[in-house]
Design a protein around this motif. Structure first.
Motif, PDB file in Angstrom:
ATOM      1  N   LEU A  68       0.873  -1.418   0.014  1.00  0.00           N
ATOM      2  CA  LEU A  68      -0.048   0.183   0.143  1.00  0.00           C
ATOM      3  C   LEU A  68       0.640   1.349  -0.161  1.00  0.00           C
ATOM      4  N   LEU A  69       2.064   1.302   0.845  1.00  0.00           N
ATOM      5  CA  LEU A  69       2.762   2.468   0.935  1.00  0.00           C
ATOM      6  C   LEU A  69       3.441   2.774  -0.564  1.00  0.00           C
ATOM      7  N   ALA A  70       3.931   1.529  -1.116  1.00  0.00           N
ATOM      8  CA  ALA A  70       4.671   1.652  -2.311  1.00  0.00           C
ATOM      9  C   ALA A  70       3.511   2.141  -3.382  1.00  0.00           C
ATOM     10  N   ALA A  71       2.243   1.847  -3.333  1.00  0.00           N
ATOM     11  CA  ALA A  71       1.522   2.576  -4.298  1.00  0.00           C
ATOM     12  C   ALA A  71       1.164   3.847  -3.947  1.00  0.00           C
ATOM     13  N   ALA A  72       1.217   4.153  -2.691  1.00  0.00           N
ATOM     14  CA  ALA A  72       0.937   5.707  -2.471  1.00  0.00           C
ATOM     15  C   ALA A  72       2.233   6.563  -2.832  1.00  0.00           C
ATOM     16  N   ALA A  73       3.278   6.143  -2.709  1.00  0.00           N
ATOM     17  CA  ALA A  73       4.627   6.599  -2.963  1.00  0.00           C
ATOM     18  C   ALA A  73       4.941   6.763  -4.478  1.00  0.00           C
ATOM     19  N   ALA A  74       4.267   5.597  -5.323  1.00  0.00           N
ATOM     20  CA  ALA A  74       4.583   5.492  -6.807  1.00  0.00           C
ATOM     21  C   ALA A  74       3.491   6.803  -7.397  1.00  0.00           C
ATOM     22  N   MET A  75       2.479   6.978  -6.610  1.00  0.00           N
ATOM     23  CA  MET A  75       1.451   8.283  -7.208  1.00  0.00           C
ATOM     24  C   MET A  75       2.086   9.558  -6.971  1.00  0.00           C
ATOM     25  N   ALA A  76       2.753   9.556  -5.639  1.00  0.00           N
ATOM     26  CA  ALA A  76       3.562  10.996  -5.447  1.00  0.00           C
ATOM     27  C   ALA A  76       4.475  11.272  -6.480  1.00  0.00           C
ATOM     28  N   ASP A  77       5.326   9.963  -6.897  1.00  0.00           N
ATOM     29  CA  ASP A  77       6.400  10.305  -7.863  1.00  0.00           C
ATOM     30  C   ASP A  77       5.867  10.347  -8.987  1.00  0.00           C
ATOM     31  N   ALA A  78       4.575   9.772  -9.478  1.00  0.00           N
ATOM     32  CA  ALA A  78       3.829  10.244 -10.867  1.00  0.00           C
ATOM     33  C   ALA A  78       3.506  11.592 -10.993  1.00  0.00           C
ATOM     34  N   LEU A  79       3.034  12.265  -9.869  1.00  0.00           N
ATOM     35  CA  LEU A  79       2.499  13.740  -9.484  1.00  0.00           C
ATOM     36  C   LEU A  79       3.668  14.446  -9.737  1.00  0.00           C
ATOM     37  N   ALA A  80       4.482  14.219  -9.158  1.00  0.00           N
ATOM     38  CA  ALA A  80       5.974  15.040  -9.174  1.00  0.00           C
ATOM     39  C   ALA A  80       6.669  15.166 -10.617  1.00  0.00           C
ATOM     40  N   PRO A  84       3.267  20.597 -12.246  1.00  0.00           N
ATOM     41  CA  PRO A  84       4.239  21.921 -12.402  1.00  0.00           C
ATOM     42  C   PRO A  84       5.016  21.773 -11.338  1.00  0.00           C
ATOM     43  N   PRO A  85       6.337  22.407 -11.388  1.00  0.00           N
ATOM     44  CA  PRO A  85       7.602  22.354 -10.453  1.00  0.00           C
ATOM     45  C   PRO A  85       7.305  22.904  -9.052  1.00  0.00           C
ATOM     46  N   GLN A  86       6.349  23.878  -9.096  1.00  0.00           N
ATOM     47  CA  GLN A  86       6.101  24.414  -7.918  1.00  0.00           C
ATOM     48  C   GLN A  86       5.209  23.600  -6.750  1.00  0.00           C
ATOM     49  N   ALA A  95      -1.578   6.665   3.510  1.00  0.00           N
ATOM     50  CA  ALA A  95      -1.712   6.453   2.051  1.00  0.00           C
ATOM     51  C   ALA A  95      -2.270   7.567   1.271  1.00  0.00           C
ATOM     52  N   THR A  96      -2.821   8.920   2.242  1.00  0.00           N
ATOM     53  CA  THR A  96      -3.553   9.903   1.592  1.00  0.00           C
ATOM     54  C   THR A  96      -2.469  10.801   0.683  1.00  0.00           C
ATOM     55  N   LEU A  97      -3.039  11.037  -0.432  1.00  0.00           N
ATOM     56  CA  LEU A  97      -2.273  12.094  -1.311  1.00  0.00           C
ATOM     57  C   LEU A  97      -2.729  13.428  -1.038  1.00  0.00           C
ATOM     58  N   VAL A  98      -1.609  14.401  -0.936  1.00  0.00           N
ATOM     59  CA  VAL A  98      -1.945  15.693  -0.718  1.00  0.00           C
ATOM     60  C   VAL A  98      -1.169  16.696  -1.608  1.00  0.00           C
ATOM     61  N   VAL A  99      -1.537  17.656  -2.158  1.00  0.00           N
ATOM     62  CA  VAL A  99      -0.962  18.489  -3.182  1.00  0.00           C
ATOM     63  C   VAL A  99      -1.392  19.849  -2.535  1.00  0.00           C
ATOM     64  N   ALA A 160      -5.011   9.065 -18.648  1.00  0.00           N
ATOM     65  CA  ALA A 160      -4.414   8.012 -18.899  1.00  0.00           C
ATOM     66  C   ALA A 160      -2.845   8.072 -18.862  1.00  0.00           C
ATOM     67  N   GLU A 161      -2.241   9.397 -19.136  1.00  0.00           N
ATOM     68  CA  GLU A 161      -0.892   9.521 -18.836  1.00  0.00           C
ATOM     69  C   GLU A 161      -0.472   9.325 -17.367  1.00  0.00           C
ATOM     70  N   LEU A 162      -1.688   9.953 -16.488  1.00  0.00           N
ATOM     71  CA  LEU A 162      -1.234   9.780 -14.934  1.00  0.00           C
ATOM     72  C   LEU A 162      -1.301   8.379 -14.588  1.00  0.00           C
ATOM     73  N   THR A 163      -2.253   7.484 -15.104  1.00  0.00           N
ATOM     74  CA  THR A 163      -2.364   6.099 -14.733  1.00  0.00           C
ATOM     75  C   THR A 163      -1.236   5.494 -15.126  1.00  0.00           C
ATOM     76  N   ALA A 164      -0.760   5.673 -16.427  1.00  0.00           N
ATOM     77  CA  ALA A 164       0.440   4.804 -16.930  1.00  0.00           C
ATOM     78  C   ALA A 164       1.756   5.127 -16.054  1.00  0.00           C
ATOM     79  N   ALA A 165       1.919   6.572 -15.526  1.00  0.00           N
ATOM     80  CA  ALA A 165       3.113   6.953 -14.864  1.00  0.00           C
ATOM     81  C   ALA A 165       2.964   6.480 -13.462  1.00  0.00           C
ATOM     82  N   TRP A 166       1.749   6.275 -12.999  1.00  0.00           N
ATOM     83  CA  TRP A 166       1.810   5.492 -11.756  1.00  0.00           C
ATOM     84  C   TRP A 166       2.027   4.092 -11.854  1.00  0.00           C
ATOM     85  N   ALA A 167       1.710   3.395 -12.904  1.00  0.00           N
ATOM     86  CA  ALA A 167       1.978   2.092 -13.111  1.00  0.00           C
ATOM     87  C   ALA A 167       3.635   1.803 -13.054  1.00  0.00           C
ATOM     88  N   ARG A 168       4.288   2.614 -13.961  1.00  0.00           N
ATOM     89  CA  ARG A 168       5.554   2.555 -14.116  1.00  0.00           C
ATOM     90  C   ARG A 168       6.272   2.802 -12.741  1.00  0.00           C
TER      91      ARG A 168
END
Length: 237
Positions: A68-80, A84-86, A95-99, A160-168
């Motif tokens: 579960l933690l790996a899945a959350a971190a992967a989405m954080a990586d994808a969003l980063a 936007p860089p800021q 496992a809550t995602l915060v922006v 679709a791009e965000l989904t694929a980025a999370w998977a990678r």
């Protein structure tokens, strides 16, 4: 079956696409006994990113739950990578995602009903849900504690791009965990974990490799523990 999804890591498949309103994690759970590891489900929707994948762990449930933690971190990586860089991206335990200090989604985990903590489960499923746009009629700022990617400047990447980025990123994280040990997963996850008021004064943070529990060591040496199992059972993740 991918219906417009960019290429996924080769170990992910078959791929199933659901219509708007589908539940990716529930569908992955239903497909897990037949299709096993790698079965990937995603939802074709404009307003949210939602996907799930089936895993076949080699560890007992207690030690495999940090997927579960790996899945959350992967989405954080994808969003980063795609945002936007800021943008200030963080994870809130577990496992809550915060922006930019507003909640946009969470990772989720499912295991076979009745799976024992000390037994290797037949499968696990991890999923993620992220709000891409606010519901119609909801004005930005109505709920200051919640937001959507569009409100935070994520204008370029589509669902679709965000989904694929999370998977990678998930595949990378799982491979590192398997090949380089739990410390690699812990470091990746803790790098995103925000410090909340309950952690005030904590000098060090770590994850228990046997359970995924968050362990806090305060300046006086006292240890406190936050249970991953309890958080998942309570639906916090």
């Amino acid at each position: 079956m991918g219906d417009g999804l960019p290429d996924l890591p080769p170990l992910f498949g078959p791929v199933f696409a659901l219509r708007e309103g589908g539940d990716a994690l529930a569908r992955a759970v239903a497909l897990a006994p037949e299709h096993g590891a790698g079965c990937f489900v995603w939802v074709r929707a404009y307003a949210r990113v939602e996907a799930a994948v089936v895993l076949e762990p080699e560890q007992p449930l207690a030690a495999a739950r940090p997927a579960l933690l790996a899945a959350a971190a992967a989405m954080a990586d994808a969003l980063a990578a795609l945002g936007p860089p800021q943008a200030e991206i963080a994870l809130r335990w577990p496992a809550t995602l915060v922006v930019n200090r507003g909640v946009v989604g969470a990772a989720r985990l499912a295991a076979p009903p009745g799976a024992a903590e000390t037994a290797v489960p037949a499968w696990l499923a991890v999923g993620v849900e992220v709000r891409r746009a606010l519901p119609p009629g909801v004005e930005p700022g109505t709920d200051p504690g919640r937001t959507a990617l569009e409100e935070e400047g994520f204008d370029e990447a589509d669902t679709a791009e965000l989904t694929a980025a999370w998977a990678r990123h998930l595949m990378t994280g799982l491979n590192e965990w398997q090949e380089r040990g739990f410390a690699r997963l812990a470091g990746r996850y803790l790098g995103w974990l925000e410090r909340d008021p309950a952690q005030a004064g904590a000098a060090r943070r770590g994850l228990d490799s046997a359970t995924g529990d968050l362990v806090l060591q305060r300046p006086d040496g006292a240890l406190t523990r936050r249970s991953l199992r309890a958080a998942v059972a309570e639906g916090v993740a």
